[in-house]
Design a protein around this motif. Structure first.
Motif, short mmCIF file in Angstrom:
data_model
loop_
_atom_site.label_atom_id
_atom_site.label_comp_id
_atom_site.label_asym_id
_atom_site.label_seq_id
_atom_site.Cartn_x
_atom_site.Cartn_y
_atom_site.Cartn_z
N LEU A 7 48.86 42.48 41.02
CA LEU A 7 48.27 44.00 41.06
C LEU A 7 46.91 43.80 41.51
CD1 LEU A 7 49.49 45.09 37.58
CD2 LEU A 7 50.33 45.96 39.63
N LYS A 8 46.02 42.85 41.14
CA LYS A 8 44.66 43.02 41.76
C LYS A 8 44.65 42.45 43.21
CE LYS A 8 42.72 41.03 37.31
NZ LYS A 8 42.01 40.10 36.55
N ASP A 9 45.56 41.83 43.63
CA ASP A 9 45.33 41.58 45.28
C ASP A 9 45.88 42.56 45.90
OD1 ASP A 9 44.82 38.81 44.62
OD2 ASP A 9 46.67 37.95 44.92
N MET A 10 46.81 43.74 45.21
CA MET A 10 47.16 44.82 45.79
C MET A 10 46.26 45.94 46.01
SD MET A 10 50.82 46.92 45.00
CE MET A 10 49.82 47.50 43.40
N LEU A 11 45.40 46.01 45.04
CA LEU A 11 44.22 46.98 44.82
C LEU A 11 42.80 46.29 45.28
CD1 LEU A 11 44.76 48.24 41.32
CD2 LEU A 11 45.30 49.55 43.30
N GLU A 12 42.73 45.11 45.61
CA GLU A 12 41.57 44.58 46.20
C GLU A 12 41.24 45.19 47.65
OE1 GLU A 12 39.29 40.24 46.03
OE2 GLU A 12 41.24 40.21 46.31
N VAL A 16 37.67 49.95 45.94
CA VAL A 16 37.18 50.74 44.93
C VAL A 16 36.99 50.49 43.80
CG1 VAL A 16 37.77 53.22 44.01
CG2 VAL A 16 38.51 52.62 46.34
N TYR A 17 37.69 49.56 43.37
CA TYR A 17 37.67 49.06 41.84
C TYR A 17 36.76 47.58 41.70
CZ TYR A 17 41.84 52.13 41.79
OH TYR A 17 42.34 53.28 41.85
N ARG A 18 36.46 47.41 40.56
CA ARG A 18 35.77 46.34 40.10
C ARG A 18 36.83 45.58 39.30
NH1 ARG A 18 30.83 46.82 36.68
NH2 ARG A 18 31.91 45.35 35.72
N LEU A 23 36.49 46.94 32.78
CA LEU A 23 37.78 47.64 32.14
C LEU A 23 39.00 47.83 33.07
CD1 LEU A 23 38.26 48.96 29.64
CD2 LEU A 23 37.46 51.18 30.54
N ASN A 24 38.70 47.72 34.36
CA ASN A 24 39.82 47.92 35.26
C ASN A 24 40.52 46.76 35.33
OD1 ASN A 24 39.23 50.79 35.87
ND2 ASN A 24 38.03 49.90 37.62
N GLY A 25 39.76 45.62 35.20
CA GLY A 25 40.40 44.22 35.46
C GLY A 25 41.17 43.85 34.16
N ALA A 26 40.67 44.21 32.99
CA ALA A 26 41.16 44.11 31.58
C ALA A 26 42.67 45.07 31.62
CB ALA A 26 40.25 44.50 30.48
N GLU A 27 42.56 46.19 32.09
CA GLU A 27 43.62 46.95 31.88
C GLU A 27 44.79 46.09 32.91
OE1 GLU A 27 45.10 51.56 32.79
OE2 GLU A 27 42.92 51.00 33.05
N LEU A 28 44.46 45.70 34.16
CA LEU A 28 45.32 45.00 34.91
C LEU A 28 45.89 43.62 34.24
CD1 LEU A 28 43.74 45.66 38.41
CD2 LEU A 28 45.65 46.77 37.50
N GLU A 29 45.20 42.95 33.77
CA GLU A 29 45.61 42.05 33.05
C GLU A 29 46.26 41.98 31.88
OE1 GLU A 29 44.76 38.62 33.50
OE2 GLU A 29 43.46 38.94 34.89
N SER A 30 46.25 43.27 31.21
CA SER A 30 47.39 43.72 30.18
C SER A 30 48.55 44.15 30.58
CB SER A 30 46.56 44.77 29.14
OG SER A 30 47.49 45.38 28.24
#
Length: 193
Positions: A7-12, A16-18, A23-30
């Motif tokens: 998910l992170k690789d797709m949004l990176e 736009v996102y940190r 908080l965005n990263g934690a949400e993606l981890e969850s």
């Protein structure tokens, strides 16, 4: 690769996102952890739903459909036996079909005509002596074969000539510490001596 990393690789590339320590990263981890759990469950279901790959509860579910469980010593033989039992149908009474279906007892069993109408012999060509679990195998075989057919079970054992080829003296036999039943089945162990 975990789903969180995916998910992170797709949004990176969007920039736009940190994605780390935010908080965005934690949400993606969850969300990624939850998707990883779903992926593991789906892999298990995929494995267990196919008879060729099932290892645990998938085989037990198939066995629950049948009256008897095959006396198969290995996982592969258990799968083959269940597949043979599931192939039984209304046209399973030719000698070829019966021999194919007899694999459902867990070991290779071969039926042959005796020359006397209404009687067959069943042999276990790969197993010297009386196979382990013979009672279970006989029950399965007797359910597979038509009720009006008489069955004679034929077993084979090592001959004295075969034992003499393998062992030169009684002392050699005593050194092995074999029981009479183990000695009768020594053909199978010939390569180990």
């Amino acid at each position: 690769m975990s789903y969180a990393r995916y998910l992170k690789d797709m949004l990176e590339p969007m920039g736009v996102y940190r994605l780390e320590n935010s908080l965005n990263g934690a949400e993606l981890e969850s969300a990624g952890a939850a998707l990883d759990g779903v992926d593991q469950v789906l892999e298990e279901v995929e494995r267990e739903m196919l008879l060729l790959t099932a290892e645990d509860w998938g085989l037990s579910a198939v066995e629950a459909l049948l009256r008897r469980r095959p006396a198969a010593p290995t996982l592969e033989q258990r799968r083959e036996a269940l597949a043979a039992l599931l192939r039984i149908g209304g046209d399973s009474f030719t000698l070829e079909a019966i021999n194919d279906t007899l694999r459902g007892c867990g070991l290779q069993a071969v039926a042959s005509e005796t020359g006397t109408p209404g009687y067959v012999e069943v042999r276990f060509p790969d197993v010297p002596g009386i196979p382990d679990g013979i009672e279970t195998m006989q029950a399965i075989i007797e359910e597979i074969l038509p009720a009006h057919v008489g069955i004679t079970y034929v077993y084979w054992f090592s001959t004295w000539a075969e034992l003499e080829e393998q062992l030169e003296t009684w002392g050699d036999i005593e050194e092995l510490g074999l029981t009479w039943g183990e000695m009768e089945k020594m053909v199978e162990e010939e390569e180990e001596l």
